[in-house]
Design an enzyme around this catalytic site. Structure first.
Site, mmCIF file in Angstrom:
data_model
loop_
_atom_site.group_PDB
_atom_site.id
_atom_site.type_symbol
_atom_site.label_atom_id
_atom_site.label_comp_id
_atom_site.label_asym_id
_atom_site.label_seq_id
_atom_site.Cartn_x
_atom_site.Cartn_y
_atom_site.Cartn_z
ATOM 1 N N ASP A 17 0.849 -1.191 0.000
ATOM 2 C CA ASP A 17 0.000 0.000 0.000
ATOM 3 C C ASP A 17 0.886 1.242 0.000
ATOM 4 O OD1 ASP A 17 0.994 0.081 2.518
ATOM 5 O OD2 ASP A 17 -0.926 0.033 3.544
ATOM 6 N N ASP A 58 -8.059 -8.291 1.379
ATOM 7 C CA ASP A 58 -6.971 -8.336 2.358
ATOM 8 C C ASP A 58 -7.497 -7.903 3.711
ATOM 9 O OD1 ASP A 58 -5.777 -5.545 3.436
ATOM 10 O OD2 ASP A 58 -6.747 -5.255 1.508
#
Ligand SMILES: [Zn+2]
Length: 394
Positions: A97, A303
């Site tokens: 990320d 996720d």
């Protein structure tokens, strides 16, 4: 040039729903979809080493750029030959990320009735299913946020770190992940600021994509669709981001305060997302009940740290539902593994009684065994869902 657009194959589309079975091909391996992506924050799932993670059947794993910025720094990882080598996860792909989520979430406090209006805060926002405000006394505080980027204080050594869309992409290039997430802002829930932050997050994603495209290095980049629970804003976000050549799309920001709201939001936005024929990732959802109810919308990857977090508290996934291994009833379960259908290292080698004992004694090996078990069960659950989709049962 490798790109997910060409490298994703949807092998089967259910006749019952928008659910689909596919494969995402990356330079470091294949991800079967729909699939669960465990969160390996600093390059490892807490309590579980990467060899155990691979044994548990994990393919794609999720690492947090924020934590690598704080320590040891992306340069150290680059010098090691990239993240795959540094963490010895050479057989599977890695998604990273941007660091944005942690900048906001780590300097924020969940708003409770007791806190409402009592802590001075410059900024309030919604993260997944809760409202947060920024607590300026927090050690991981957000210092400033402007068009250029965000400056925050490292929780590790107090150093000030500025993250811009460009520097976040460059850090992810140094890490060498397979899929990059661009820096985004969790839009403010303050009406005055909401539209300004909404538009800024799209400008940041455009700058991120330009930086990525200037030096692709075989990596892919997903967009992050924003707009919270407002369907027209979600559509505006998709209008803007679909114009840009992202390799896949992630659904970010608030998705409601309960499963019904999340379900209604996804019902409204997923048809447009699946029509792009690119991978769709849902950020931050990873409990079996939510995944089971959302899979019919065509989401490819999920996720969450949820299954590994609950493992550390003693809550273990099993055929009959989650069991709490700390309960006294397991003290003498000598002949029973956690789950007879599970092939994980804990179930193949140990009884419920021994795991109960490790848990009660706070032995560190408990965290490894419990985490490996829950990850194995999540991967097995996803495998069963893929089979159901190919039989048109979902
Ligand atoms: Zn097991």
């Amino acid at each position: 040039m490798w790109s997910l657009k060409r490298a994703v194959t949807h092998l089967w589309l259910s006749s019952q729903s928008a659910a689909r079975v596919g494969r995402i091909h990356t330079p470091h391996g294949v991800m079967d979809t729909p699939g669960f992506v465990p969160v390996a924050t600093s390059g490892t799932v807490k309590g579980c080493d990467n060899l155990r993670l691979m044994e548990a059947g994990s393919q794609l794993i999720f690492c947090n750029t924020y934590h690598f910025l704080v320590h040891p720094g992306p340069k150290v990882v680059e010098d090691a030959g990239g993240l795959h080598k540094f963490i010895n996860y050479k057989t599977g792909p890695i998604i990273t990320d941007s660091g944005g989520f942690q900048i906001f979430s780590m300097s924020a406090r969940k708003i409770t009735n007791e806190l409402k209006g009592k802590i001075p805060s410059k900024y309030e926002c919604e993260i997944q299913t809760h409202r947060y405000l920024f607590d300026e006394s927090n050690s991981a505080s957000l210092i400033s946020l402007n068009e250029k980027g965000a400056t925050f204080r490292s929780y590790y050594d107090g150093e000030l770190i500025t993250l811009t869309p460009e520097s976040s992409v460059m850090a992810q290039k140094q890490l060498g992940s397979d899929i990059i997430i661009p820096l985004d802002i969790l839009p403010s829930i303050d009406n005055q600021d909401m539209m300004a932050t909404f538009h800024r997050t799209h400008r940041w994603q455009e700058r991120s994509l330009q930086t990525h495209k200037a030096d692709p290095r075989g990596q892919a980049m997903y967009s992050v669709i924003h707009g919270g629970m407002d369907i027209s804003l979600r559509n505006k976000s998709m209008d803007t981001l679909f114009e840009m050549p992202f390799d896949g799309h992630a659904v970010g920001g608030s998705i409601g305060s309960n499963r019904t709201e999340s379900f209604d939001l996804l019902k409204a936005i997923m048809p447009r997302l699946t029509s792009t024929h690119k991978p769709v990732h849902l950020l931050g959802v990873g409990d079996t009940q939510s995944i089971g109810s959302m899979i019919g919308f065509g989401i490819d990857t999920f996720d969450s740290s949820y299954p590994t977090k609950i493992a550390r508290t003693g809550r273990l996934l099993s055929e009959g539902g989650t069991i709490d291994i700390s309960r006294s009833e397991f003290k003498s379960s000598h002949d029973e593994p956690i789950d007879r259908t599970c092939g994980c290292v804990a179930c193949k080698n140990h009884s419920r009684a021994f795991l109960h004992h490790l848990n009660r004694m706070s032995e560190l090996s408990f965290y490894t065994l419990a985490t490996a078990h829950n990850v194995w069960k999540m991967n097995d659950y996803m495998r069963s869902l893929r089979e159901k989709i190919t039989r048109n049962e979902l």
